[in-house]
Each structure stands twice: as C-alpha cells, then as structure tokens.
Scaffold this motif. Structure first.
Motif, PDB file in Angstrom:
ATOM      1  N   LEU A 756      70.821 -15.207 107.432  1.00  0.00           N
ATOM      2  CA  LEU A 756      71.159 -16.219 106.431  1.00  0.00           C
ATOM      3  C   LEU A 756      72.132 -17.255 107.002  1.00  0.00           C
ATOM      4  N   LYS A 757      73.097 -16.778 107.821  1.00  0.00           N
ATOM      5  CA  LYS A 757      74.063 -17.710 108.427  1.00  0.00           C
ATOM      6  C   LYS A 757      73.360 -18.657 109.392  1.00  0.00           C
ATOM      7  N   ALA A 758      72.370 -18.133 110.137  1.00  0.00           N
ATOM      8  CA  ALA A 758      71.635 -18.983 111.070  1.00  0.00           C
ATOM      9  C   ALA A 758      70.872 -20.067 110.320  1.00  0.00           C
ATOM     10  N   LYS A 759      70.268 -19.680 109.212  1.00  0.00           N
ATOM     11  CA  LYS A 759      69.536 -20.673 108.408  1.00  0.00           C
ATOM     12  C   LYS A 759      70.491 -21.713 107.843  1.00  0.00           C
ATOM     13  N   ALA A 760      71.682 -21.217 107.383  1.00  0.00           N
ATOM     14  CA  ALA A 760      72.675 -22.143 106.836  1.00  0.00           C
ATOM     15  C   ALA A 760      73.169 -23.106 107.912  1.00  0.00           C
ATOM     16  N   ALA A 761      73.330 -22.604 109.122  1.00  0.00           N
ATOM     17  CA  ALA A 761      73.781 -23.457 110.219  1.00  0.00           C
ATOM     18  C   ALA A 761      72.742 -24.517 110.541  1.00  0.00           C
ATOM     19  N   GLN A 762      71.478 -24.119 110.530  1.00  0.00           N
ATOM     20  CA  GLN A 762      70.409 -25.083 110.788  1.00  0.00           C
ATOM     21  C   GLN A 762      70.401 -26.163 109.718  1.00  0.00           C
ATOM     22  N   ASN A 763      70.602 -25.731 108.456  1.00  0.00           N
ATOM     23  CA  ASN A 763      70.623 -26.709 107.365  1.00  0.00           C
ATOM     24  C   ASN A 763      71.816 -27.650 107.494  1.00  0.00           C
ATOM     25  N   ALA A 764      72.977 -27.085 107.924  1.00  0.00           N
ATOM     26  CA  ALA A 764      74.175 -27.921 108.091  1.00  0.00           C
ATOM     27  C   ALA A 764      73.998 -28.906 109.227  1.00  0.00           C
ATOM     28  N   LEU A 765      73.223 -28.520 110.230  1.00  0.00           N
ATOM     29  CA  LEU A 765      73.028 -29.366 111.406  1.00  0.00           C
ATOM     30  C   LEU A 765      72.184 -30.591 111.087  1.00  0.00           C
ATOM     31  N   SER A 792      77.500 -18.533 115.597  1.00  0.00           N
ATOM     32  CA  SER A 792      76.398 -19.415 115.194  1.00  0.00           C
ATOM     33  C   SER A 792      76.448 -20.725 115.973  1.00  0.00           C
ATOM     34  N   LEU A 793      77.657 -21.211 116.287  1.00  0.00           N
ATOM     35  CA  LEU A 793      77.765 -22.421 117.109  1.00  0.00           C
ATOM     36  C   LEU A 793      77.119 -22.222 118.466  1.00  0.00           C
ATOM     37  N   ARG A 794      77.352 -21.041 119.074  1.00  0.00           N
ATOM     38  CA  ARG A 794      76.742 -20.779 120.389  1.00  0.00           C
ATOM     39  C   ARG A 794      75.218 -20.770 120.296  1.00  0.00           C
ATOM     40  N   ASP A 795      74.689 -20.138 119.242  1.00  0.00           N
ATOM     41  CA  ASP A 795      73.235 -20.111 119.072  1.00  0.00           C
ATOM     42  C   ASP A 795      72.680 -21.525 118.915  1.00  0.00           C
ATOM     43  N   LEU A 796      73.379 -22.333 118.084  1.00  0.00           N
ATOM     44  CA  LEU A 796      72.932 -23.716 117.894  1.00  0.00           C
ATOM     45  C   LEU A 796      73.031 -24.507 119.192  1.00  0.00           C
ATOM     46  N   GLY A 797      74.096 -24.238 119.930  1.00  0.00           N
ATOM     47  CA  GLY A 797      74.278 -24.928 121.203  1.00  0.00           C
ATOM     48  C   GLY A 797      73.137 -24.658 122.155  1.00  0.00           C
ATOM     49  N   ASP A 798      72.712 -23.405 122.221  1.00  0.00           N
ATOM     50  CA  ASP A 798      71.574 -23.057 123.089  1.00  0.00           C
ATOM     51  C   ASP A 798      70.307 -23.788 122.645  1.00  0.00           C
ATOM     52  N   VAL A 809      76.463 -30.711 125.392  1.00  0.00           N
ATOM     53  CA  VAL A 809      76.476 -30.535 123.947  1.00  0.00           C
ATOM     54  C   VAL A 809      77.896 -30.183 123.517  1.00  0.00           C
ATOM     55  N   VAL A 810      78.432 -30.910 122.527  1.00  0.00           N
ATOM     56  CA  VAL A 810      79.754 -30.632 121.970  1.00  0.00           C
ATOM     57  C   VAL A 810      79.599 -30.448 120.467  1.00  0.00           C
ATOM     58  N   LEU A 811      79.941 -29.267 119.964  1.00  0.00           N
ATOM     59  CA  LEU A 811      79.835 -28.977 118.539  1.00  0.00           C
ATOM     60  C   LEU A 811      81.206 -28.624 117.980  1.00  0.00           C
ATOM     61  N   ALA A 812      81.530 -29.173 116.817  1.00  0.00           N
ATOM     62  CA  ALA A 812      82.797 -28.880 116.149  1.00  0.00           C
ATOM     63  C   ALA A 812      82.509 -28.525 114.705  1.00  0.00           C
ATOM     64  N   SER A 813      83.071 -27.398 114.256  1.00  0.00           N
ATOM     65  CA  SER A 813      82.820 -26.954 112.889  1.00  0.00           C
ATOM     66  C   SER A 813      84.129 -26.641 112.174  1.00  0.00           C
ATOM     67  N   ASP A 814      84.223 -27.088 110.929  1.00  0.00           N
ATOM     68  CA  ASP A 814      85.348 -26.763 110.050  1.00  0.00           C
ATOM     69  C   ASP A 814      84.953 -25.509 109.282  1.00  0.00           C
ATOM     70  N   ALA A 815      85.621 -24.377 109.579  1.00  0.00           N
ATOM     71  CA  ALA A 815      85.296 -23.117 108.913  1.00  0.00           C
ATOM     72  C   ALA A 815      86.571 -22.463 108.405  1.00  0.00           C
ATOM     73  N   ASP A 816      86.667 -22.294 107.100  1.00  0.00           N
ATOM     74  CA  ASP A 816      87.826 -21.638 106.473  1.00  0.00           C
ATOM     75  C   ASP A 816      89.143 -22.278 106.859  1.00  0.00           C
ATOM     76  N   GLY A 817      89.178 -23.606 106.909  1.00  0.00           N
ATOM     77  CA  GLY A 817      90.422 -24.313 107.198  1.00  0.00           C
ATOM     78  C   GLY A 817      90.783 -24.345 108.671  1.00  0.00           C
ATOM     79  N   LYS A 818      89.947 -23.774 109.513  1.00  0.00           N
ATOM     80  CA  LYS A 818      90.177 -23.801 110.950  1.00  0.00           C
ATOM     81  C   LYS A 818      89.024 -24.516 111.639  1.00  0.00           C
ATOM     82  N   VAL A 819      89.216 -24.770 112.933  1.00  0.00           N
ATOM     83  CA  VAL A 819      88.203 -25.515 113.681  1.00  0.00           C
ATOM     84  C   VAL A 819      87.655 -24.654 114.804  1.00  0.00           C
ATOM     85  N   ASN A 820      86.335 -24.596 114.919  1.00  0.00           N
ATOM     86  CA  ASN A 820      85.673 -23.956 116.048  1.00  0.00           C
ATOM     87  C   ASN A 820      85.050 -25.036 116.920  1.00  0.00           C
TER      88      ASN A 820
END
Length: 884
Positions: A756-765, A792-798, A809-820
């Motif tokens: 489900l998280k992978a699908k959500a990440a794809q949708n967010a992308l 999930s960022l690593r999977d998307l990066g691949d 490829v540079v990906l930045a995500s705001d998750a729970d008030g922190k940054v990945n």
C-alpha cells in the motif's frame, strides 16, 4: 587526491599495519590511571609506556591502534580552525622488533601508495646532532632509500627532533611534511616554518638510547619505534582543507548548530568561533561522560576539567541563542551519527550521557543568570573608571557568591578588552580559607579537593588484616568530617575514620569495598565505603549511628561477612572467566578493566569482534565446570620476578610493587591479584553471563552473576516468560509456537502495508519525468514528495533511475514533520564527476540535517521541511560544480 571519511581513515590505518604483522591493541579509557601524573591520556603512546620501558607486552612486539586523547592545556586556542580538546591519535609501535629501515619504508609506502602523495611534495626532518648524541645520518639515509628526495631532508636541533623523558629511553625523531606549491617565505623557509608551505603529517620516534640520571647516554638494548599521526589534522588535510571543523567529524554538528541558531559558519568571525567551541567542547564532554570511566563533572581533577568544558559550551551556546534542548541536540549528533560505530559505548551510555549533561547545563544556567548581572555591573564600573583590569577581590566575589569560575571571569573580561588580577584572586581565596580554618578550630583545615589527612605524620599508616580476618581490634588514629580532621564525631555525623589495623578491604583493582561496622565503648559507626589514601592509609567512610566516635578510642572493626562472601565469589569467578575467554577466543585476549561488587561482576577484555552465542555458551560452560570441580584457591606472596616466572597473568598497564600476591585456582588459572577470594571454587555455586557488548574499538564487556544472584536472574526470566505467555494468551510451554504463528501474521500484514505504501508513493510521485533538466550533459531529476519514508524513496529512486537511463536522481520527502533525502547517480554520471554522497552532504544543510554515502547512492535526514525547495534548487548547483 581522493577524499576520505574518518571511518575510512581509521580502518585504512589499522589495516595497513595489521597486514605488516601488527596487532590492534584497541583503545583504553580517556581518563588516565594516574601513573603518569596527568589527568587524561594525552598521547597514543601513553598507555604503552611500561612496554616502551622494557616490559613484555602480552600481544607481542608489533602493535597499532587508534587512541582517543584529551588535551586542554591550550583550551583557550579552541575556536580557530585547528585546535580541539579531544582528538584521536593513530599509532603504531615496534617494541624491540623492526627499527629505522622498515619504519622509514612503511611510512613512505603509507604516504605514497595509500594516500597518493608524490616524492616532490614530501619532506622529512631528522636530528641534527649535538654534544650528547650524533647526527642521525642513519635515519636520513633510510628516508632517502625509502623514496624521499635528498634535497627534501632537513636536519633540525634537539628541540625539534629529539624525544625523551627526564631519564630512561630516548632518541631522535623524524617528522614528515607535505610541501605546498607556494613560494618560499624566505631563505630559511622549511619544515617548522609558520608560513604554511609545510604541513606536518606524522612523526616517527626512534628510541635507541637510555639517558641516565647523570645525563649521559648509552645504547638501548631494546630499540623501539613510536609512530603517531593525528587523525583530525590528517583527515582535514587529505580532504583539502585546513579547517578540521569542515570534516565529517564536525560537519553534522556544525550544520545542526547553524539550523538551531540561524548563524552561518564562516559568515561572522565571533559567531564562527563560538560554533567551533560549542562543537568541540560538547564532543569532548560526550566522550568523557560516555567513557568506560563514566567521568562526571566535579570541582576537582578531571571532573573539574569536564565541568569547565560543559560550561564553556553552554556560554557559547547562549551567544548563539541556543537553549538546553538545542545543546543536547549537538551531543546526540556525536552519539547517534558520528561515533556510532567507532565508539559503541556512547550508544550504550546514551541516556546516562544526556542525563548528566542535562543536569550540569541546568546547574550552570542558574549560575549564569545570577552572575552575569553582577559581572556586568563590575565591568561597567571598571570601564567607567578607566581601569584596564578587574581586581582580584571582585573576581573572588563573583566566585564565592555566584559560583563563577576564575577561568570564566578571565575569558569574559578578555572579550571586553580587560585583564583579571589572578594573583589577587588567589590571595583572596587563601585568605577566605584561612578565616574558615581559624573560625572552626580544626587541627588541620584543608580545601575540599585536598587530602583530609595530609597533616598526619608519615608514620601513621594502616595494616590490612582482611585476608585472614573479618573482625579485628585496633586503635582509631584519626577522625575527620567533610572539612578536615576533628577529635570526635557525634551521633548522626558523617565522617571518615582511620585505624592502625583494618580487616576492611578498600576499593582497589576493580573490587569494591567492604561494608560493615566499627564499634567502640562509646559509639557505633556504620561503614558505607572504604578507600585507600596516600601514605598507605585506609579510610572508612560512613555515619555515626549511636553515641560518639573519638580519636584514640579502641575499636572493634566488623566486616559484613555476607557482602564480603558475595564479592569474593564474583571476584574468583572473574579469574575463571578470563582464563575461559583465552581458552575459547585465544591467548590474545587480555583484561582491559574489571569491577566486582556484591551483585555482579563486569569484565572488559580486548577482542576485535562480538563474541558469538556459541562462544559465550562454551565460556560459561567452562567456568561452571571449574566451579563444579571445586578447585582449591591458593594465594602465594612472592617477588614480582618470581611471579612472572610462574606465568601468572598480569593486568595490562598495572603498576606492581616488588612483592605481589599470586592467586592460583588449581592448574587452571594463575593471576597477580591483591583482592579477596573464595577458598574453593565450589563456593561460587553457579555462574551466568547476562550480557556481552562492545564498549570501545577492540574492547568487549561481559557482565555476569553468581550464586544467589544467578538464581534470582533465572527466577526473573521465568516470571518474564510467564508474563509474556499471558500477554499473547498462551502458556510458557506453548509460547514459542504461539509467537511463531503471530510473526507469520505480522509478516503478512507488513507485506500488505508495504504494498500500500508503494502504491501511495507512486501516486504521490505522479508524472515527474517532465522535470528532468540537463546539467552539462548529465540529466538531473530533482523532485519532492510527501509522506514517503526512506525505504520507499529508495524503491522509487531505482525506478526513476531506470526510466532516466543515465543521470542523477534527487528525491526529497516531507514525512511526519521530518525530511528524507535520497540521491542516486548512475555509472556514466559518476564518470563525469557526479558523487551522490558528496551531493547529499552539501544539500542536507538546507533542511537542517546531515548525511552521506557512496558515490552511487546516498541518503540524509533533516528537520526542516520548509527548506526542501531550496535543497532541490541547490542540488543543481552542486551537481554543476561536480561536473566541472
């Protein structure tokens, strides 16, 4: 020249010497054992001094390590680009093994083959000779033979190129330098010149003479080599900077301070100095509190140095506008990120470190709040009067009333252009002490950090009778309260008693003190601790429980026999444990520290990896077998030379007298030991290892319990298993089956969640390929997402890297008030200069974080989601510079 991380540099150093027959002896405590007269270990060779002086090292004649050191003699210089109070010394030693030829050859190989320097840029200094010793032509020739150019060999006098103590082993040393491509500053430009053309890299000391007390030199039978390279200084230089605070050792802390304070490193000289002091002093404080010695802030000795470091850090943190939480955040960077692998004891002691820092910051914050106002009044008064210094009485007033250390007053005054009359301060301090002495009528009133019994005649000593007795009769020869010697202690008073004879064992050699009672015709004294004092005296510390205890009373001293028995069981078990460790792991294992009290035993030992479950089981089995054999425990008193001939194990770095006690347990274990033991191993009854962990590089720790405490441990486990079974609605007998079933269910649920998280990440992308830009022929895709974790960022990066073909490829995500943050670079992009690790390190500061990694993939975290757009914009600029 390639760049290095601190972890790489430590590994490279040790691997280089291990490949050449050296043994990594690991690091010892930062706090000195006191044998060298200094508070801390200030050099890599300091713990090895006995072996450089001729003792046989248990690990052989070729040694290496990376040793943490603390030096605070130039603490006022911290704040520039190079000075630090904690540093690591990379060392290697030959103890009567190889000498100048191999040493010079290996130094050159390290410089050229490992670090990539060329001969044109290398210089070396050698001893020029004087009336005591000849010119070191041998050292010069071996430097040249190894590869150094003859014109780059410099002869310098003894003050530059001679090492030695007042007497004992000594000899010429030879320093190695890098020559920068800049013009000479003058005709005498050379190594040691302050112009910056020559940078010192390392030092080889050749101990080939013995200096006698009359000053003359004779050839040394055992010629030694001591090599030392400073890790911080060399790490900075190898990475192209002279600023150690720009290395990975400090980068995370500096980035955190920038984010917490709003200040920018290098933007303002005063604030940058405060950032360096805060970063350095907090690092050293973390190291000292987290050290195996668990040093705590105090008003004396090493604890006072620690207190001063923390308080300077707090003051400069306030200059930067940082509160307590922000200061503790700096400490967490070192514990959780910088030294997580190199100093695992920091993570073990994490909560302890943070708790002690929290308490000391609170203490000093209160001092600062009150004292700063008064300091400002005194400062304004002096300035208005045109004075150029603060008088000693005013400085003492700040100290006595507000707890302002004189060092703090001096430093703050200096920042305002004033000096402090320190001599006047010392006079005011002594006058106050004398007044207190006079008012209290003590026979000898001493300062809080001095020996309470220093005024006693040298003939007053204590004889220990506790090997044979648990009860004895003796005269009380001295009594003291917390301020100094007194004639008597009344009921409820806390104090210290010295007797002519005692059966009480004082804390020594890792064995904790006996407890018990001292009785006289007029009173009783509860003994809560026993310590060894200077002059062969034993001090019994405790409280008067009834009546009065007076000097010259005859007393009956009664040791708590149950506590002593438990300590003896744990101490004897420790001897069996050490031998069992050597049996299972090898003779290279040696003791690095120990502690025994009535509840447990703790044993630290040299070993380069974690002990496996199977090895621990073997070790525990051997100890219990020797307990079951009921071996006789015999103690013999003999000369140190005789003891060595028996093969008795000695404690690494311990100082022994001419006469020693040798404790043997059957034919299994023989050790030099001054502690107390059982008479037969069967009295230990049982032995159980409860934990095994790493406390420093190359040092492991085992904690164990014996006898009733082992039974209590098993009972606690039984209760926990029953409770766990109840929680999962099972029985202890069926617990494993029930947990296995639950784990299968959890695994299935986790798999569903990940999907489900992978699908959500794809949708967010969404469709981001339209955002690809070209940076000098390298494609860059930099985009932000929301609510996506690092996995999930690593999977998307691949996936995106596959779509991109070649690029970054540079990906930045705001998750729970922190940054990945996640960066990936393909092979072709790397060939053109792209480096994922360096890129993520450069952009992470925009989101208040730090990180790093490999050239092809790296990640980072941050705490400021508002900086994501700036972070992605900077990625393009950084990549542009990398491509060149």
């Amino acid at each position: 020249m390639r760049q290095f991380t601190s972890k790489e540099l430590r590994k490279i150093w040790k691997d280089f010497y291990i490949q050449r027959g050296h043994v990594d002896v690991g690091a010892v405590s930062l706090v000195s054992d006191g044998s060298t007269g200094v508070l801390f270990n200030v050099a890599g060779m300091q713990p090895l001094m006995p072996y450089l002086l001729g003792e046989k090292h248990p690990l052989g004649t070729r040694l290496c390590n990376v040793q943490g050191c603390v030096r605070t003699n130039d603490i006022d210089s911290v704040g520039d680009k190079s000075h630090v109070t904690f540093f690591e010394m990379m060392g290697s030693w030959s103890l009567g093994d190889y000498f100048k030829e191999d040493r010079c050859k290996w130094s050159y190989e390290l410089l050229t083959e490992v670090f990539g320097f060329d001969a044109d840029h290398l210089a070396a200094t050698v001893f020029a000779g004087d009336e005591n010793a000849p010119r070191d032509e041998e050292g010069a020739q071996y430097r040249i033979a190894s590869g150094f150019k003859k014109e780059n060999i410099y002869y310098l006098p003894a003050e530059d190129n001679w090492w030695g103590l007042e007497y004992g082993p000594c000899g010429p040393d030879s320093e190695m330098f890098y020559i920068a491509d800049v013009p000479d500053c003058g005709p005498n430009c050379g190594p040691g010149c302050s112009c910056g053309k020559y940078t010192e890299l390392g030092n080889d000391v050749f101990m080939q003479y013995e200096k006698h007390k009359d000053g003359h030199l004779t050839p040394l039978k055992q010629k030694n080599v001591d090599t030392g390279w400073g890790l911080e200084r060399n790490l900075a230089f190898l990475n192209g900077t002279k600023d150690v605070y720009k290395t990975d050792l400090f980068a995370g802390a500096i980035a955190y301070i920038e984010n917490a304070s709003g200040a920018k490193y290098d933007a303002d000289e005063k604030l940058t100095r405060s950032m360096r002091i805060l970063a350095d002093h907090m690092r050293t404080s973390v190291m000292l509190i987290g050290d195996e010695a668990k040093l705590l802030p105090s008003n004396a000795g090493a604890g006072y140095v620690l207190r001063r470091l923390i308080r300077r850090a707090v003051r400069h943190g306030r200059t930067l506008g940082m509160n307590k939480e922000a200061l503790l955040g700096v400490a967490k960077i070192y514990i959780d990120e910088v030294y997580d692998d190199s100093y695992p004891l920091l993570k073990t002691n994490r909560e302890f470190i943070l708790k002690e820092l929290d308490k000391e910051i609170d203490r000093f914050t209160s001092t600062l709040e009150n004292g700063m106002k008064e300091f400002k009044k005194i400062l304004d008064e002096k300035k208005n009067a045109g004075a150029k210094s603060i008088d000693g009485d005013s400085a003492f007033y700040l100290y006595d009333t507000f707890g302002f250390p004189i060092e703090l007053t001096v430093e703050m005054a200096d920042e305002e252009g004033l000096s402090v009359d320190e001599e006047g301060f010392n006079k005011a301090m002594e006058a106050a002490k004398q007044k207190a002495r006079d008012n209290q009528n003590f026979s000898a009133r001493l300062s809080a950090d001095a020996d309470l019994f220093a005024g006693l005649d040298d003939s007053v000593t204590t004889e220990f009778s506790g090997y044979e007795k648990l009860e004895d009769v003796s005269k009380i020869v001295a009594v003291a309260d917390e301020n100094g010697m007194v004639d008597a202690l009344g009921e409820g008073a806390q104090g210290t008693i010295i007797t002519a004879v005692t059966p009480f064992y004082a804390t020594m050699g890792g064995q904790s003190a006996d407890f018990g009672e001292i009785k006289t015709a007029n009173g009783s004294f509860k003994v809560e601790d026993v310590v060894k004092l200077k002059g062969s005296r034993v001090a019994h510390i405790g409280v008067v429980t009834s009546g009065k205890i007076s000097k010259d009373d005859e007393a009956t001293l009664i040791v708590d026999k149950n506590r002593r028995a438990s300590i003896c069981k744990n101490h004897s078990a420790t001897h069996l444990l050490q031998k069992a460790l050597q049996t299972v792991l090898g003779d290279q294992v040696h003791q690095a520290g120990s502690y025994q009290d009535a509840e447990r035993t703790r044993f630290d030992f040299s070993h380069d990896r974690a002990v496996t479950k199977e090895e621990l089981e073997k070790i525990e089995t051997i100890v219990n077998e020797k307990i079951a054999e009921d071996l006789k425990v015999e103690t013999k008193v003999m000369s140190l030379d005789e003891a060595k001939k028996t093969g008795a194990m000695a404690l690494f770095g311990e100082k022994y007298g001419e006469t020693v006690r040798v404790v043997g347990m059957g034919d299994f274990s023989t050790e030099l030991c001054g502690g107390t033991h059982v008479s037969h191993t069967g009295q230990i009854r049982t032995f159980k290892i409860v934990s095994e962990s790493g406390i420093a590089a190359g040092v492991r720790r085992i904690e164990a319990v014996t006898d009733v405490h082992a039974l209590e441990y098993y009972k606690k486990l039984e209760d926990q298993i029953a409770e766990a079974a109840s929680i999962v609605k099972s029985t202890p007998a069926n617990l494993i089956e029930r947990l296995s079933s639950m784990m299968k269910e959890i695994k299935a649920l986790n798999s569903e969640v990940e999907s489900l998280k992978a699908k959500a990440a794809q949708n967010a992308l969404g469709d981001v390929m339209d955002g690809v830009v070209d940076i000098k022929g390298v494609k860059l895709l930099a985009t932000k997402l929301s609510g996506v974790d690092m996995n999930s960022l690593r999977d998307l990066g691949d996936q995106l890297k596959g779509k991109l073909g070649e690029g970054v490829v540079v990906l930045a995500s705001d998750a729970d008030g922190k940054v990945n943050l996640m960066v990936m670079a393909t092979d072709e992009a790397q060939k053109k200069g792209a480096h994922a690790g360096n890129l993520v390190k450069a952009i992470a500061s925009c989101v208040g974080g730090g990180g790093g990694g490999r050239p092809n993939m790296a990640q980072a975290g941050g705490k400021n989601p508002a900086g994501i757009d700036e972070c992605l914009a900077m990625a393009a600029k950084v990549l542009d510079k990398q491509i060149g």
